[in-house]
Design a protein around this motif. Structure first.
Motif, PDB file in Angstrom:
ATOM      1  N   GLY A 292     -17.949   8.342  15.443  1.00 32.40           N
ATOM      2  CA  GLY A 292     -19.045   7.453  15.691  1.00 32.40           C
ATOM      3  C   GLY A 292     -19.015   6.571  16.897  1.00 32.40           C
ATOM      4  O   GLY A 292     -19.905   6.912  17.627  1.00 32.40           O
ATOM      5  N   GLY A 293     -18.009   6.034  17.015  1.00 32.76           N
ATOM      6  CA  GLY A 293     -17.780   5.152  18.120  1.00 32.76           C
ATOM      7  C   GLY A 293     -17.569   5.872  19.450  1.00 32.76           C
ATOM      8  O   GLY A 293     -18.292   5.292  20.331  1.00 32.76           O
TER       9      GLY A 293
ATOM     10  N   ASN B 156     -24.925   2.758  12.274  1.00 30.55           N
ATOM     11  CA  ASN B 156     -24.364   3.889  11.773  1.00 30.55           C
ATOM     12  C   ASN B 156     -22.928   3.874  11.261  1.00 30.55           C
ATOM     13  O   ASN B 156     -22.327   4.751  10.792  1.00 30.55           O
ATOM     14  CB  ASN B 156     -24.977   5.322  12.272  1.00 30.55           C
ATOM     15  N   LEU B 157     -22.370   2.807  12.090  1.00 29.86           N
ATOM     16  CA  LEU B 157     -20.899   2.497  12.115  1.00 29.86           C
ATOM     17  C   LEU B 157     -20.392   1.899  10.947  1.00 29.86           C
ATOM     18  O   LEU B 157     -21.241   1.049  10.290  1.00 29.86           O
ATOM     19  CB  LEU B 157     -20.551   1.932  13.410  1.00 29.86           C
ATOM     20  N   ASP B 158     -19.167   1.965  10.694  1.00 28.74           N
ATOM     21  CA  ASP B 158     -18.476   0.996   9.544  1.00 28.74           C
ATOM     22  C   ASP B 158     -18.188  -0.211  10.045  1.00 28.74           C
ATOM     23  O   ASP B 158     -18.539  -0.292  11.125  1.00 28.74           O
ATOM     24  CB  ASP B 158     -17.338   1.930   8.910  1.00 28.74           C
TER      25      ASP B 158
ATOM     26  N   GLN C 152     -30.590   4.636  17.350  1.00 31.08           N
ATOM     27  CA  GLN C 152     -29.751   4.454  16.052  1.00 31.08           C
ATOM     28  C   GLN C 152     -28.864   5.641  16.005  1.00 31.08           C
ATOM     29  O   GLN C 152     -27.577   5.707  15.358  1.00 31.08           O
ATOM     30  CB  GLN C 152     -30.335   4.149  14.892  1.00 31.08           C
ATOM     31  N   ASN C 153     -29.435   6.858  16.221  1.00 30.46           N
ATOM     32  CA  ASN C 153     -28.735   8.245  15.954  1.00 30.46           C
ATOM     33  C   ASN C 153     -28.111   8.777  17.287  1.00 30.46           C
ATOM     34  O   ASN C 153     -27.797  10.028  17.172  1.00 30.46           O
ATOM     35  CB  ASN C 153     -29.677   9.018  15.241  1.00 30.46           C
ATOM     36  N   TYR C 154     -28.091   7.984  18.148  1.00 30.27           N
ATOM     37  CA  TYR C 154     -27.381   8.306  19.445  1.00 30.27           C
ATOM     38  C   TYR C 154     -28.243   9.321  20.470  1.00 30.27           C
ATOM     39  O   TYR C 154     -28.070   9.394  21.525  1.00 30.27           O
ATOM     40  CB  TYR C 154     -25.921   8.856  19.185  1.00 30.27           C
ATOM     41  N   ALA C 155     -28.915  10.333  19.617  1.00 28.09           N
ATOM     42  CA  ALA C 155     -29.677  11.353  20.265  1.00 28.09           C
ATOM     43  C   ALA C 155     -29.013  12.179  21.297  1.00 28.09           C
ATOM     44  O   ALA C 155     -29.497  12.368  22.634  1.00 28.09           O
ATOM     45  CB  ALA C 155     -30.967  10.667  20.971  1.00 28.09           C
ATOM     46  N   LEU C 156     -27.848  12.544  21.028  1.00 33.04           N
ATOM     47  CA  LEU C 156     -26.942  13.343  22.042  1.00 33.04           C
ATOM     48  C   LEU C 156     -27.409  14.915  21.718  1.00 33.04           C
ATOM     49  O   LEU C 156     -27.761  15.220  20.614  1.00 33.04           O
ATOM     50  CB  LEU C 156     -25.618  13.289  21.689  1.00 33.04           C
TER      51      LEU C 156
END
Length: 363
Positions: free
Chosen positions: A136-137, A163-165, A82-86
């Motif tokens: 975000g995208g 987490n995206l609009d 969910q939080n991308y973890a980058l």
């Protein structure tokens, strides 16, 4: 082969059972969505497949291997969180390369794999940036790219769009559909959003309180829900529910409630006859109710409570006695006002009936 098999999988935290007796078989290259409300056990199930949670009981197999005791790095899976973890201190290129470098892959192969992933996701111009410089995208695409370069047996998605609009979520759903065509890898996707479940999944697994309620294609889940919970959870606006008394005389069976008297559909008459003298729950989706201007079908008397102008259609809340019924897909130019009496027609072929005690569908 990227087949994933769960047999009688349980997860308990002390006295609390988070997942109970989950059995699923996910075929190679199939995209399966786990959907349900918060706390239903869908993310816990995904994390057990990933090896991030130990299972309390049962068996999980990926391909031909039972992976119960294998650490995540040995399961040949890739996960999008969910939080991308980058890694914020690394460039996009280094984020994409990280997993392969940990596996001691040669730089020539890393370069080729990144070039392949970049071509699929269209992120070539981002390779020199760091995550904080991305939208975000864009971060989501990088997280997907990190999975693609690995060529795992299984992709695991843990609410990756939450987490995206709204606009970007819709766009990323399309991107995921395109990715499915280009990279046909076995995928398990967790979401609480039934629109995502319906649009992305080859099959949908509806969960509640740690139990699997129903497994089927999106169309099967939508048109033939196995319980009142599934019927109410899938579909937007949600299905209307009305408790009705079942009455019978001879071969006739009727359903009655304040403002409503409708005959039981012929093909459901025998099943409903067993409930004569009792109440059942009638379910009908808003799109299967219409304002009765000469429309055939059972007619219900009510009055308009609220109207919602949605531009492409009008949505109306109608009170039948004290029971609200939502009607959708009405001509948006139609003049309807609160307090106005209306007659509603129900599509008899689209009525659902549920046992009030068990909430199971009455077949």
């Amino acid at each position: 082969m990227g087949r994933v098999t769960l047999q009688g999988v349980h997860k308990r935290y002390g006295a609390v059972t988070a997942v109970s007796d989950v059995s699923l078989e996910i075929q190679d290259q199939e995209f399966v969505v786990l959907v349900g409300p918060s706390g239903c056990g869908k993310s816990t199930t995904l994390r057990m497949v990933a090896g991030l949670e130990e299972i309390t009981g049962g068996t999980i197999a990926i391909g031909e291997r039972v992976v119960n005791d294998l650490p995540p790095k040995d399961r040949d899976i890739a996960m999008v969180f969910q939080n991308y973890a980058l890694y914020q201190h690394m460039t996009v290129y280094d984020n994409l390369a990280f997993g392969l470098r940990n596996r001691k892959a040669p730089e020539s192969r890393i370069r080729d794999e990144i070039e392949h992933a970049v071509g699929i996701l269209g992120i070539g111009e981002l390779l020199g940036r760091k995550p904080r410089q991305l939208s975000g995208g864009q971060q989501q695409r990088v997280a997907l790219g990190r999975c693609i370069v690995r060529h795992p047996q299984v992709f695991l998605f843990d609410e990756p769009l939450s987490n995206l609009d709204a606009k970007l979520r819709a766009q990323m759903r399309i991107e995921l559909k395109r990715l499915r065509e280009r990279v046909p890898t076995t995928s398990i996707y967790v979401t609480h959003d039934q629109v995502e479940a319906m649009t992305l999944g080859d099959r949908v697994v509806v969960m509640k309180d740690g139990h699997v309620q129903q497994v089927g294609t999106p169309w099967e889940i939508y048109t033939r829900p196995s319980s009142r919970f599934v019927a109410g959870f899938i579909g937007s606006p949600a299905m209307n529910f009305v408790d009705v008394a079942v009455e019978g005389e001879g071969d006739d069976v009727w359903l009655r409630q304040a403002g409503m008297t409708i005959p039981a559909p012929a093909e459901r008459r025998a099943a409903l006859a067993a409930y004569v003298g009792r109440k059942v729950t009638l379910g009908v989706r808003p799109e299967h109710v219409s304002i009765a201007d000469g429309v055939p079908g059972p007619v219900v008397e009510g009055r308009i409570d609220v109207t919602e102008q949605l531009g492409s259609e009008l949505q109306v809340d109608v009170l039948v006695g004290d029971t609200p019924i939502i009607v959708s897909r009405i001509d948006p130019e139609r003049a309807l006002a609160p307090g106005q009496p209306v007659r509603l027609a129900l599509n008899p072929a689209r009525l659902h009936f549920f046992d009030r005690e068990t909430e199971a569908v009455i077949p």
